[in-house]
Design a protein around this motif. Structure first.
Motif, PDB file in Angstrom:
ATOM      1  N   VAL A 116       0.888  -1.169   0.000  1.00 56.16           N
ATOM      2  CA  VAL A 116       0.000   0.000   0.000  1.00 56.16           C
ATOM      3  C   VAL A 116       0.923   1.216   0.000  1.00 56.16           C
ATOM      4  CG1 VAL A 116      -1.825   1.242   1.205  1.00 56.16           C
ATOM      5  CG2 VAL A 116      -1.808  -1.271   1.204  1.00 56.16           C
ATOM      6  N   LEU A 117       0.724   2.087  -1.002  1.00 53.32           N
ATOM      7  CA  LEU A 117       1.663   3.182  -1.263  1.00 53.32           C
ATOM      8  C   LEU A 117       0.950   4.526  -1.342  1.00 53.32           C
ATOM      9  CD1 LEU A 117       3.540   1.444  -4.232  1.00 53.32           C
ATOM     10  CD2 LEU A 117       4.326   1.574  -1.845  1.00 53.32           C
TER      11      LEU A 117
ATOM     12  N   PRO B 235       2.705   2.077   6.162  1.00 55.76           N
ATOM     13  CA  PRO B 235       2.597   1.013   7.152  1.00 55.76           C
ATOM     14  C   PRO B 235       1.298   1.162   7.942  1.00 55.76           C
ATOM     15  CG  PRO B 235       4.454   2.505   7.669  1.00 55.76           C
ATOM     16  CD  PRO B 235       3.656   3.130   6.569  1.00 55.76           C
ATOM     17  N   GLY B 236       0.799   0.035   8.473  1.00 56.45           N
ATOM     18  CA  GLY B 236      -0.391   0.091   9.326  1.00 56.45           C
ATOM     19  C   GLY B 236      -1.682   0.329   8.563  1.00 56.45           C
ATOM     20  N   ALA B 237      -1.642   0.207   7.235  1.00 53.35           N
ATOM     21  CA  ALA B 237      -2.890   0.301   6.459  1.00 53.35           C
ATOM     22  C   ALA B 237      -3.649  -1.022   6.612  1.00 53.35           C
ATOM     23  CB  ALA B 237      -2.587   0.560   4.984  1.00 53.35           C
ATOM     24  N   VAL B 238      -4.957  -0.955   6.583  1.00 55.20           N
ATOM     25  CA  VAL B 238      -5.766  -2.181   6.675  1.00 55.20           C
ATOM     26  C   VAL B 238      -6.311  -2.534   5.294  1.00 55.20           C
ATOM     27  CG1 VAL B 238      -7.829  -3.240   7.676  1.00 55.20           C
ATOM     28  CG2 VAL B 238      -6.332  -1.827   9.104  1.00 55.20           C
ATOM     29  N   VAL B 239      -6.015  -3.762   4.871  1.00 53.29           N
ATOM     30  CA  VAL B 239      -6.520  -4.284   3.602  1.00 53.29           C
ATOM     31  C   VAL B 239      -7.657  -5.250   3.939  1.00 53.29           C
ATOM     32  CG1 VAL B 239      -5.933  -5.606   1.527  1.00 53.29           C
ATOM     33  CG2 VAL B 239      -4.243  -4.034   2.527  1.00 53.29           C
ATOM     34  N   ASP B 240      -8.884  -4.817   3.673  1.00 57.62           N
ATOM     35  CA  ASP B 240     -10.083  -5.614   3.975  1.00 57.62           C
ATOM     36  C   ASP B 240     -10.495  -6.275   2.657  1.00 57.62           C
ATOM     37  OD1 ASP B 240     -12.548  -6.556   4.882  1.00 57.62           O
ATOM     38  OD2 ASP B 240     -13.084  -4.676   5.873  1.00 57.62           O
ATOM     39  N   VAL B 241     -10.538  -7.605   2.642  1.00 53.93           N
ATOM     40  CA  VAL B 241     -10.704  -8.324   1.379  1.00 53.93           C
ATOM     41  C   VAL B 241     -11.858  -9.320   1.488  1.00 53.93           C
ATOM     42  CG1 VAL B 241      -8.813  -9.838   2.138  1.00 53.93           C
ATOM     43  CG2 VAL B 241      -9.466  -9.870  -0.251  1.00 53.93           C
ATOM     44  N   TRP B 242     -12.618  -9.489   0.394  1.00 54.94           N
ATOM     45  CA  TRP B 242     -13.680 -10.503   0.369  1.00 54.94           C
ATOM     46  C   TRP B 242     -13.980 -10.934  -1.057  1.00 54.94           C
ATOM     47  CZ3 TRP B 242     -14.475  -5.355   0.735  1.00 54.94           C
ATOM     48  CH2 TRP B 242     -15.553  -4.763   0.068  1.00 54.94           C
ATOM     49  N   HIS B 243     -14.382 -12.186  -1.206  1.00 54.60           N
ATOM     50  CA  HIS B 243     -14.793 -12.677  -2.527  1.00 54.60           C
ATOM     51  C   HIS B 243     -15.797 -13.804  -2.387  1.00 54.60           C
ATOM     52  CE1 HIS B 243     -12.303 -16.274  -2.278  1.00 54.60           C
ATOM     53  NE2 HIS B 243     -11.221 -15.557  -2.081  1.00 54.60           N
TER      54      HIS B 243
ATOM     55  N   PHE C 140     -13.872 -16.640   3.312  1.00 53.38           N
ATOM     56  CA  PHE C 140     -13.378 -15.803   2.207  1.00 53.38           C
ATOM     57  C   PHE C 140     -13.464 -14.308   2.534  1.00 53.38           C
ATOM     58  CE2 PHE C 140     -15.085 -19.480  -0.542  1.00 53.38           C
ATOM     59  CZ  PHE C 140     -13.890 -20.166  -0.467  1.00 53.38           C
ATOM     60  N   ARG C 141     -13.256 -13.986   3.807  1.00 48.70           N
ATOM     61  CA  ARG C 141     -13.184 -12.585   4.233  1.00 48.70           C
ATOM     62  C   ARG C 141     -12.048 -12.440   5.223  1.00 48.70           C
ATOM     63  NH1 ARG C 141     -18.064  -9.858   3.144  1.00 48.70           N
ATOM     64  NH2 ARG C 141     -19.673 -11.331   2.521  1.00 48.70           N
ATOM     65  N   GLY C 142     -11.332 -11.333   5.166  1.00 46.59           N
ATOM     66  CA  GLY C 142     -10.301 -11.083   6.162  1.00 46.59           C
ATOM     67  C   GLY C 142      -9.775  -9.671   6.057  1.00 46.59           C
ATOM     68  N   ARG C 143      -9.148  -9.239   7.154  1.00 44.94           N
ATOM     69  CA  ARG C 143      -8.479  -7.932   7.165  1.00 44.94           C
ATOM     70  C   ARG C 143      -7.009  -8.143   7.514  1.00 44.94           C
ATOM     71  NH1 ARG C 143     -11.167  -4.344  11.314  1.00 44.94           N
ATOM     72  NH2 ARG C 143     -11.566  -6.348  12.337  1.00 44.94           N
ATOM     73  N   PHE C 144      -6.126  -7.449   6.799  1.00 43.62           N
ATOM     74  CA  PHE C 144      -4.683  -7.610   6.947  1.00 43.62           C
ATOM     75  C   PHE C 144      -4.062  -6.228   7.115  1.00 43.62           C
ATOM     76  CE2 PHE C 144      -6.450 -11.149   4.796  1.00 43.62           C
ATOM     77  CZ  PHE C 144      -5.756 -12.258   5.298  1.00 43.62           C
ATOM     78  N   GLU C 145      -3.081  -6.130   8.059  1.00 46.18           N
ATOM     79  CA  GLU C 145      -2.459  -4.838   8.299  1.00 46.18           C
ATOM     80  C   GLU C 145      -1.078  -4.810   7.647  1.00 46.18           C
ATOM     81  OE1 GLU C 145      -2.999  -3.526  12.412  1.00 46.18           O
ATOM     82  OE2 GLU C 145      -1.097  -2.426  12.195  1.00 46.18           O
ATOM     83  N   THR C 146      -0.767  -3.738   6.923  1.00 49.42           N
ATOM     84  CA  THR C 146       0.527  -3.687   6.236  1.00 49.42           C
ATOM     85  C   THR C 146       1.666  -3.521   7.237  1.00 49.42           C
ATOM     86  OG1 THR C 146       0.331  -1.292   5.885  1.00 49.42           O
ATOM     87  CG2 THR C 146      -0.428  -2.743   4.108  1.00 49.42           C
TER      88      THR C 146
ATOM     89  N   GLN D  76       5.985  -2.599   8.062  1.00 49.08           N
ATOM     90  CA  GLN D  76       6.750  -1.343   7.979  1.00 49.08           C
ATOM     91  C   GLN D  76       7.062  -0.941   6.535  1.00 49.08           C
ATOM     92  OE1 GLN D  76       7.270   1.040  10.320  1.00 49.08           O
ATOM     93  NE2 GLN D  76       5.806  -0.330  11.329  1.00 49.08           N
ATOM     94  N   GLU D  77       7.136  -1.935   5.624  1.00 48.96           N
ATOM     95  CA  GLU D  77       7.386  -1.626   4.197  1.00 48.96           C
ATOM     96  C   GLU D  77       6.084  -1.470   3.420  1.00 48.96           C
ATOM     97  OE1 GLU D  77       9.688  -4.398   5.412  1.00 48.96           O
ATOM     98  OE2 GLU D  77      10.709  -2.551   6.008  1.00 48.96           O
ATOM     99  N   GLY D  78       4.962  -1.429   4.148  1.00 52.63           N
ATOM    100  CA  GLY D  78       3.662  -1.258   3.486  1.00 52.63           C
ATOM    101  C   GLY D  78       3.147  -2.532   2.836  1.00 52.63           C
ATOM    102  N   ARG D  79       3.723  -3.681   3.228  1.00 52.25           N
ATOM    103  CA  ARG D  79       3.361  -4.942   2.557  1.00 52.25           C
ATOM    104  C   ARG D  79       2.188  -5.661   3.205  1.00 52.25           C
ATOM    105  NH1 ARG D  79       7.044  -6.078  -1.080  1.00 52.25           N
ATOM    106  NH2 ARG D  79       8.967  -4.900  -0.860  1.00 52.25           N
TER     107      ARG D  79
END
Ligand code: MBD
Ligand code: FE
Length: 300
Positions: A155-156, A164-172, A191-197, A199-202
């Motif tokens: 996430v850039l 860093p610390g961005a939340v990627v909320d994903v579902w399909h 098929f749902r989850g949230r992931f936090e980036t 320090q490198e935004g990954r």
């Protein structure tokens, strides 16, 4: 002689005067945004009715139709939103909104939320899977495991700095075309989850390479598709909401370039920048496919 065939309603000065009278009924203390936009809505509605010679029977059928959409809607199924989607309206307002708010052309384009988002998906560590323990008795169990995909990226900011610390909320949806809440066979929040980036935004997760599926056809929106001789399919897609404090939350979707419906989405939401290629992933028994995608956020 024969009676004269009735003429369509006038398109002349008296028609305009009627429309103007409806607009002029708005009072001085009206809500300002409504006062600004309702004249246009009334003008377009009246012009539409005149243009097609809308009859009372047709208007009444439309009222019944909208009521049916409302009655069918719950917190798990929003039929009125689905109606807007098949008319391209959710995509249109999404484009208008992002044009108004975006500050850089390098930002990842947004796409519509759709009717199946759920709040509070499980917060999972990077590298884990949103495929929950699926019963082997589920008919598509083997297909799901065969089509698993590793999805990762950064996430850039629009200048390319990691967030860093961005939340990627994903579902399909599942391979049977159903989101978890539509389907008694799937575990809660499958098929749902949230992931936090990091320090490198990954971010990184396991999901499925999604397949094309028909939007729900058992309600009025589906009936309208049938009456219009339209297909109900969306190309395979993964939904995302990417958010971080100080950044404008991005609601978007990624689409499989090889999907047969990529050029004819039933809800008109595909954008070129969101079309991706899943590549074969080597040496990972947990995933057959690899997708790498960076999300670029704009400032609030
Ligand atoms: C979907 O799964 C979806 O993503 C949208 C936008 C509309 C209907 C069904
Ligand atoms: Fe969807």
């Amino acid at each position: 002689g024969l009676p004269k065939k009735p003429q369509p309603p006038p398109q002349d000065a008296s028609a305009a005067a009627f429309t103007d009278a409806v607009i002029a009924a708005t009072g001085p203390n009206a809500n300002p945004r409504l006062a600004a936009i309702m004249p246009s809505l009334v003008r377009h509605l009246h012009a539409f009715a005149r243009e097609v010679n809308l009859t009372v029977a047709e208007w009444s059928a439309a009222v019944d139709f909208l009521n049916e959409c409302g009655k069918m809607s719950t917190d798990r199924r929003n039929e009125t939103q689905l109606l807007c989607d098949i008319l391209g309206l959710e995509s249109l307002v999404d484009s208008i909104t992002s044009t108004l708010l975006s500050t850089s052309t390098s930002e990842t384009p947004s796409a519509i939320l759709g009717p199946f988002y759920r709040h509070s998906a499980p917060l999972l560590p990077n590298g884990s899977s949103i495929i929950q323990n699926l019963s082997p008795s589920i008919p598509w169990h083997d297909q799901a495991l065969a089509d698993s995909a590793h999805v990762s990226g950064r996430v850039l900011s629009s200048s390319g700095k990691p967030i860093p610390g961005a939340v990627v909320d994903v579902w399909h949806a599942a391979p049977n075309g159903m989101y978890e809440q539509q389907d008694a066979d799937q575990p809660e929040m499958n098929f749902r989850g949230r992931f936090e980036t990091d320090q490198e935004g990954r971010y990184a997760l396991y999901a499925l390479r999604p397949v094309a599926y028909p939007i729900p056809e058992d309600g009025p929106a589906g009936r309208l598709l049938g009456l219009l001789d339209r297909h109900p399919y969306r190309p395979g897609h993964i939904h995302f909401i990417v958010s971080a404090p100080g950044w404008r939350a991005l609601t978007t979707q990624l689409y499989d370039a090889r999907d047969e419906y990529i050029g004819r989405d039933a809800v008109f939401a595909v954008k070129e920048e969101l079309v991706v290629r899943f590549e074969p992933r080597e040496g990972d028994e947990k995933a057959r496919w690899e997708l790498v995608y960076d999300f670029v956020l704009g400032r609030v």
